[in-house]
Scaffold this motif. Structure first.
Motif, mmCIF file in Angstrom:
data_model
loop_
_atom_site.group_PDB
_atom_site.id
_atom_site.type_symbol
_atom_site.label_atom_id
_atom_site.label_comp_id
_atom_site.label_asym_id
_atom_site.label_seq_id
_atom_site.Cartn_x
_atom_site.Cartn_y
_atom_site.Cartn_z
ATOM 1 N N ALA A 68 0.974 -1.110 -0.110
ATOM 2 C CA ALA A 68 0.049 -0.096 -0.060
ATOM 3 C C ALA A 68 0.987 1.332 0.032
ATOM 4 O O ALA A 68 2.002 1.195 0.815
ATOM 5 N N LEU A 69 0.433 2.228 -0.801
ATOM 6 C CA LEU A 69 1.269 3.476 -0.797
ATOM 7 C C LEU A 69 0.586 4.687 -0.158
ATOM 8 O O LEU A 69 1.249 5.782 -0.087
ATOM 9 N N ASN A 70 -0.658 4.390 0.495
ATOM 10 C CA ASN A 70 -1.326 5.521 0.996
ATOM 11 C C ASN A 70 -1.259 5.478 2.470
ATOM 12 O O ASN A 70 -2.109 5.703 3.308
ATOM 13 N N ARG A 71 0.059 5.014 3.133
ATOM 14 C CA ARG A 71 0.261 4.911 4.406
ATOM 15 C C ARG A 71 0.342 6.172 5.209
ATOM 16 O O ARG A 71 0.851 7.157 4.517
ATOM 17 N N ALA A 72 -0.100 6.336 6.369
ATOM 18 C CA ALA A 72 0.074 7.639 7.126
ATOM 19 C C ALA A 72 1.313 7.983 7.398
ATOM 20 O O ALA A 72 1.634 9.122 7.355
ATOM 21 N N TRP A 74 3.921 7.930 5.576
ATOM 22 C CA TRP A 74 4.733 8.454 4.419
ATOM 23 C C TRP A 74 4.046 9.820 4.153
ATOM 24 O O TRP A 74 4.551 10.399 3.222
ATOM 25 N N ARG A 75 3.102 10.328 5.114
ATOM 26 C CA ARG A 75 2.511 11.741 4.829
ATOM 27 C C ARG A 75 3.287 12.847 5.790
ATOM 28 O O ARG A 75 3.235 12.426 7.115
ATOM 29 N N PRO A 76 3.966 13.822 5.241
ATOM 30 C CA PRO A 76 4.616 14.809 6.276
ATOM 31 C C PRO A 76 3.566 15.661 7.226
ATOM 32 O O PRO A 76 3.945 15.882 8.321
ATOM 33 N N LYS A 77 2.179 15.534 6.745
ATOM 34 C CA LYS A 77 1.186 16.321 7.222
ATOM 35 C C LYS A 77 -0.049 15.653 7.678
ATOM 36 O O LYS A 77 -0.216 14.420 6.834
ATOM 37 N N THR A 78 -0.708 15.642 8.592
ATOM 38 C CA THR A 78 -1.884 14.803 8.679
ATOM 39 C C THR A 78 -3.009 15.522 8.020
ATOM 40 O O THR A 78 -2.797 16.450 7.330
ATOM 41 N N GLU A 79 -4.438 14.888 7.914
ATOM 42 C CA GLU A 79 -5.284 15.356 7.436
ATOM 43 C C GLU A 79 -5.639 16.869 7.690
ATOM 44 O O GLU A 79 -6.268 17.617 7.178
ATOM 45 N N ASN A 84 3.105 15.554 10.836
ATOM 46 C CA ASN A 84 2.561 14.108 11.399
ATOM 47 C C ASN A 84 4.141 13.554 12.303
ATOM 48 O O ASN A 84 5.119 13.626 11.712
ATOM 49 N N SER A 85 3.593 12.990 13.526
ATOM 50 C CA SER A 85 4.648 12.571 14.542
ATOM 51 C C SER A 85 5.356 11.419 13.840
ATOM 52 O O SER A 85 6.415 11.011 14.333
ATOM 53 N N THR A 86 4.614 10.527 13.106
ATOM 54 C CA THR A 86 5.156 9.491 12.639
ATOM 55 C C THR A 86 5.899 9.375 11.255
ATOM 56 O O THR A 86 6.078 8.330 10.688
ATOM 57 N N GLU A 89 10.878 9.952 7.059
ATOM 58 C CA GLU A 89 11.647 10.645 5.687
ATOM 59 C C GLU A 89 12.595 9.656 4.934
ATOM 60 O O GLU A 89 12.575 9.833 3.578
ATOM 61 N N ALA A 90 12.979 8.649 5.820
ATOM 62 C CA ALA A 90 13.961 7.920 4.965
ATOM 63 C C ALA A 90 13.159 6.858 4.112
ATOM 64 O O ALA A 90 13.632 6.757 2.865
ATOM 65 N N SER A 91 11.839 6.475 4.649
ATOM 66 C CA SER A 91 11.078 5.807 3.825
ATOM 67 C C SER A 91 10.356 6.562 2.361
ATOM 68 O O SER A 91 10.584 6.117 1.343
ATOM 69 N N THR A 92 10.127 7.856 2.788
ATOM 70 C CA THR A 92 9.550 8.528 1.907
ATOM 71 C C THR A 92 10.633 8.673 0.426
ATOM 72 O O THR A 92 10.460 8.913 -0.356
ATOM 73 N N ASP A 93 11.927 8.925 1.171
ATOM 74 C CA ASP A 93 13.161 9.429 0.193
ATOM 75 C C ASP A 93 13.176 7.955 -0.559
ATOM 76 O O ASP A 93 13.632 7.841 -1.824
#
Length: 105
Positions: A68-72, A74-79, A84-86, A89-93
């Motif tokens: 899944a690519l829509n994991r929370a 991997w989002r720098p900000k929440t809705e 986003n505290s979780t 950045e390494a996974s996003t890179d």
């Protein structure tokens, strides 16, 4: 001789006024150009995702064969727009690098 000096000064003033007017118009055009560029990039990304990624990652990036690519995480900000505290950045890179260069299967 005096006519040439007057003509030169007049042309210099006209040139400076033209540059000032152009700079004022150009600053107003910049944000519109950036918005149009972003919209074109999003449309191109959507097309590429539909062409190459949707088969494995699903139409909503929920994951089918691939993860899944829509994991929370991997989002720098929440809705709500808060940081986003979780966020990882390494996974996003890693994902960005995979999109740009591909992966060996």
């Amino acid at each position: 001789m005096r006519d040439k000096i007057v003509l030169g000064v007049t042309l210099a003033i006209v040139l400076l006024l033209t540059l000032v007017m152009y700079s004022l118009v150009d600053t107003q055009r910049g944000p519109a150009t950036q918005a149009a560029s972003l919209a074109a990039k999003v449309a191109n990304g959507t097309r590429l995702y539909a062409q190459y990624c949707i088969q494995c990652h699903g139409p909503l990036a929920e994951g089918c064969i691939g993860p899944a690519l829509n994991r929370a995480i991997w989002r720098p900000k929440t809705e709500t727009g808060a940081p986003n505290s979780t966020y990882d950045e390494a996974s996003t890179d890693f994902i960005k690098n995979t999109i740009i260069t591909g992966r060996n299967s």
